[in-house]
Each structure stands twice: as structure tokens, then as C-alpha cells.
Motif scaffolding. Sequence first.
Motif: not given
Length: 155
Positions: A36-51, A12-24
Amino acid sequence: MTRKNLMLLAAAGSFALLAGAFFFQLLGYAPCKLCIWQRWPHGAAIAAGALVGALGPLTLLGIIGLLGALTTAGIGVYHTGIERGFWEGPSDCTGAGDTLAGMSGSDLLSLDAPVDIVMCDEVAWAFLGISMASWNALFSFGFALIWFLALRQRA
């Protein structure tokens, strides 16, 4: 907290940071290449959390989340070093544009070049003197700690 809850909290923390990046970005702060490079690993952490939410707190998912958080934190530290002038960054998004000697006349006159390149060595926004890349690194190290603590708990 349970292992599953810790993993979900970190994701959820990764999701919040990624959402914040898109908001900015919506506010007009275009991301640079390293952002952009910093966003991809957050996506992996979010996917892991969803699973984790769907399958339960599997160790492999915790490792993926931990590695995602550590990777984005590392890129954030690298980006921060570039912003502060500690080391050079990628030549296609840093510098003053004064290295034109190697370009041909047709390269210099080309209309195909992007006109809105965001420089990686310029801080677009900061809070308390800390750039977005630095905040990403700080929070991501925190999320990595949460993933690590989750992995240390019994399943």
C-alpha cells in the motif's frame, strides 16, 4: 522526445503499475502494508503527469514526478530486502507471530483483531524469481530516469 512527452510517458508508467497492482488485488492477491505504501507515490507521479497534460511541462511537476518515482522505488527496495531476509520490517506485518509474550490475555482473546493480515516478509507472487515489490522498484527506477531526462531537456 519532447520534455512533455517524456513526463507523460513516465506518468503513464506509474499508472500502468498502479493499475496492475489493483488488478492483482482483484485476482485475490491482497496487498500488505508496504505494498500500500508503494502505491501512494505512484499516485503523486500520476497526478503530476495529469497536470503536465493540462498545464504543460512545468519543472515543479517534473520534480514531483521524479520524487514520486524515487520514493516508490526506495520503498520497493526496502520491501524486497524484507522479503529476502536482508533486514527486518515493520513488526505489525512481519515475523512468525511468536512474539506474544508482551500481550495480555484480553489482547490474545480479542475478536477485534484483523483476521486477514498479509505478511510483508512473504512473497505473494513472483515472475522470473522477482517479486512484485522488486518489479515495482525496477520499473520505478526506470520511470525516475525518464522524469530526470525530461527535467534535463528544455521546456
